[in-house]
Scaffold this active site. Structure first.
Site, PDB file in Angstrom:
ATOM      1  N   CYS A  86     -32.653  -0.338  25.411  1.00 25.75           N
ATOM      2  CA  CYS A  86     -31.962  -1.494  25.992  1.00 25.75           C
ATOM      3  C   CYS A  86     -30.546  -1.602  25.428  1.00 25.75           C
ATOM      4  CB  CYS A  86     -32.766  -2.765  25.704  1.00 25.75           C
ATOM      5  SG  CYS A  86     -31.985  -4.256  26.349  1.00 25.75           S
ATOM      6  N   CYS A 103     -29.329  -5.142  24.782  1.00 21.41           N
ATOM      7  CA  CYS A 103     -29.902  -5.746  23.568  1.00 21.41           C
ATOM      8  C   CYS A 103     -29.284  -5.151  22.309  1.00 21.41           C
ATOM      9  CB  CYS A 103     -31.409  -5.493  23.498  1.00 21.41           C
ATOM     10  SG  CYS A 103     -32.287  -5.754  25.026  1.00 21.41           S
ATOM     11  N   ASP A 104     -29.167  -3.831  22.250  1.00 22.94           N
ATOM     12  CA  ASP A 104     -28.864  -3.163  20.981  1.00 22.94           C
ATOM     13  C   ASP A 104     -27.490  -2.501  20.925  1.00 22.94           C
ATOM     14  OD1 ASP A 104     -31.375  -3.884  20.081  1.00 22.94           O
ATOM     15  OD2 ASP A 104     -32.320  -2.070  20.830  1.00 22.94           O
TER      16      ASP A 104
END
Ligand SMILES: Cc1cc2nc3c(=O)[nH]c(=O)nc-3n(C[C@H](O)[C@H](O)[C@H](O)COP(=O)(O)OP(=O)(O)OC[C@H]3O[C@@H](n4cnc5c(N)ncnc54)[C@H](O)[C@@H]3O)c2cc1C
Length: 312
Positions: free
Chosen positions: A135, A138-139
């Site tokens: 992701c 997200c990261d």
């Protein structure tokens, strides 16, 4: 449990817990079946930096524990079991648990999430959360200014690569073929960044191993046309698809070919069966974030409440 529940929620991720909070406040006395991954996908993440108000970047496990406590405080009853089969053919829906218990409910909210596909390498498992991610939204932030790779050749891989190219010093797009399934417009955009030296395409290439120092990723070994090449980098983003956890609902509600629940029939979260709603990653092929899943969980509970009121 032989009573007929107002609302049964399946899944204990952000979508399920938020649906439970709203269902409690609507006095629907919800019961929530947690599944084998209590707290959902976020529980394995060491830092969440994009949950509004939590600028302290909590770990995913604590954030999900707080959501669980919130749902419990308002009256949610939890069942620590897994749904194996459903029968939505009658007005009262039947949900079968692995323990043999059969739950009956007037409305069901499916919030069973999805799982990212991985390559299946041992080294990949070893470095999950330590440089291997699925992701970029997200990261990606943790890799700003660093070199990373995206694995895949579909539109999702190109979207991830374009997003990362804004943050990272260089993005390698690693794909096992020379052709892409991605939309042409996305391919053209990434090719433009290739000319600028921000992106390198590594094609006809298979990842043999994720390399690391035992703690963090520091490279990948790819095999292309019989030759091995080691690329030094800090992060590897898998973009080879997601698998919605929707097997217990197959044949009961309409699903897309990839297993994603079809919604939007009579309300935004309604499925093809009246009284059955879906929220979060199990019904979302675009956003797949904690906050969007929570938002959909809220909508599903409100839709369920409205449905129940229409039956009075
Ligand atoms: C490593 C990683 C890092 C991430 N980081 C972020 C981030 O920083 N910020 C962000 O916004 N998003 C992040 N995400 C995405 C986010 O985790 C998901 O979008 C979100 O968790 C989806 O919520 P959900 O409630 O739909 O499903 P999930 O969180 O997947 O929860 C699904 C729930 O359903 C249950 N379940 C499944 N099948 C059954 C069954 N048969 N019976 C009963 N229960 C069942 C599971 O046990 C689980 O409790 C990350 C994802 C991953 C994998």
């Amino acid at each position: 449990m032989s009573e007929i529940l107002n609302t049964l929620i399946i899944g204990s991720g952000p979508a399920g817990y938020t649906a439970a909070i709203y269902a409690c406040r609507a006095q629907l006395e919800p019961v929530l079946v947690c599944g084998s991954e209590v707290g959902g996908q976020l529980t394995t993440t060491p830092e969440i930096e994009n949950w509004p108000s939590r600028f302290d970047a909590p770990d995913g496990f604590s954030l999900m524990q707080d959501m669980s406590k919130h749902a419990e405080k308002l009256g949610t009853k939890f069942i620590y079991d897994e749904v194996v089969k459903t029968d939505f053919s009658k007005n009262v829906k039947e949900v079968y648990l692995s323990s043999g218990t059969v739950l009956k409910a007037k409305t069901v909210i499916i919030a069973t999430g999805a799982k990212a596909r991985y390559l299946g390498l041992e080294s990949e498992t070893k470095y999950k959360g330590k440089g291997v991610s699925a992701c970029a939204t997200c990261d990606g932030f943790f890799f700003r200014g660093k070199e990373v790779a995206v694995v895949g050749g579909g539109s999702a891989a190109f979207i991830e690569a374009l997003y990362l190219a804004n943050l990272c010093s260089k993005v390698y797009l690693i794909h096992r073929r020379a052709e892409f399934r991605a939309e042409k417009v996305l391919v053209d955009r990434l090719r433009k960044l290739e000319i600028e030296g921000k992106v390198e395409f590594v094609l006809n290439a298979n990842i043999k191993e994720i390399l690391g120092d035992g703690n963090l990723v520091n490279g990948v070994r790819v095999e292309s046309n019989g030759q091995n090449r080691d690329i030094a980098l800090s992060g590897v983003f898998m973009a080879i698809g997601h698998e919605p956890s929707t097997k217990p609902f197959a044949g009961q509600i309409e699903l897309y070919d990839d297993g994603t629940v079809k919604t939007g029939f009579t309300s935004e979260t309604s499925t093809s069966v009246a009284g059955v709603f879906a929220a979060g990653d199990c019904s979302d092929r675009v956003y797949r974030q904690a906050i969007t899943s929570a938002g959909q969980g809220c909508k599903a509970a409100l839709d369920a409440e409205k449905y129940l009121q229409s039956k009075l």
